[in-house]
Design a protein around this motif. Structure first.
Motif, PDB file in Angstrom:
ATOM      1  N   GLU A 181       1.447   8.445  -6.738  1.00  0.00           N
ATOM      2  CA  GLU A 181       1.279   9.850  -6.379  1.00  0.00           C
ATOM      3  C   GLU A 181       2.543  10.675  -6.538  1.00  0.00           C
ATOM      4  OE1 GLU A 181      -0.551  10.172  -2.526  1.00  0.00           O
ATOM      5  OE2 GLU A 181      -2.236   8.893  -3.125  1.00  0.00           O
ATOM      6  N   LYS A 199       1.189   3.973  -3.221  1.00  0.00           N
ATOM      7  CA  LYS A 199       0.962   5.414  -3.055  1.00  0.00           C
ATOM      8  C   LYS A 199       2.178   6.211  -3.553  1.00  0.00           C
ATOM      9  CE  LYS A 199      -0.507   8.777   0.357  1.00  0.00           C
ATOM     10  NZ  LYS A 199      -1.026   9.016   1.692  1.00  0.00           N
ATOM     11  N   ASP A 247       0.826  -1.211   0.000  1.00  0.00           N
ATOM     12  CA  ASP A 247       0.000   0.000   0.000  1.00  0.00           C
ATOM     13  C   ASP A 247       0.857   1.258   0.000  1.00  0.00           C
ATOM     14  OD1 ASP A 247      -2.540  -1.248  -0.067  1.00  0.00           O
ATOM     15  OD2 ASP A 247      -2.448  -1.610   2.098  1.00  0.00           O
ATOM     16  N   ARG A 248       1.858   1.294   0.859  1.00  0.00           N
ATOM     17  CA  ARG A 248       2.747   2.463   0.926  1.00  0.00           C
ATOM     18  C   ARG A 248       3.482   2.654  -0.398  1.00  0.00           C
ATOM     19  NH1 ARG A 248       7.728   2.141   4.951  1.00  0.00           N
ATOM     20  NH2 ARG A 248       8.297   0.623   3.373  1.00  0.00           N
TER      21      ARG A 248
END
Length: 123
Positions: A23, A19, A15-16
């Motif tokens: 992003e 991102k 997940d990290r």
């Protein structure tokens, strides 16, 4: 004719990393689906690229996380791209400079400490 389809980036937290790569680096999601044992197959594509990156660490390969990765990213303007990525919070361990091989290069890292060369041999 053979081509490279994808390369794997060893990470500790999907997940990290997802991102960060979407992003901060601006990569697009190609696939994000269950892969088994609580992991996902997350395949991303840098804009305009033909080769994808996969955020996945095979079991038993955790020692690969956090080191220098034997892959490089390229862009048209290394100095400008470094500036933009720094504004997005990307950490550079080596700022953009003329390399001894003649082009421009910099080195940045992801949240796991994996380091990557950002270069343009034509600058």
């Amino acid at each position: 004719m053979l081509r490279v389809s994808f390369v794997s980036i060893p990470i500790s937290d999907q997940d990290r990393s997802l991102k960060f790569y979407t992003e901060k680096l601006g990569f697009d999601v190609v696939t994000d689906q269950p892969f088994g044992n609580g992991t996902r197959w997350i395949q991303l594509r840098p804009p305009g690229a033909q080769t994808d990156v996969v955020l996945f660490t095979p079991p038993g390969q955790e020692e690969r996380i956090g080191g220098f990765q034997s892959m490089a990213f390229t862009c048209e303007d290394v100095v400008g791209t470094c500036r933009m990525l720094k504004e997005r919070g990307v950490e550079f361990v080596k700022d953009a400079e003329r390399a001894n091989w003649g082009g421009m290069e910099a080195i940045f890292k992801d949240p796991d400490g994996n380091t990557f060369v950002l270069a343009n041999p034509n600058e």
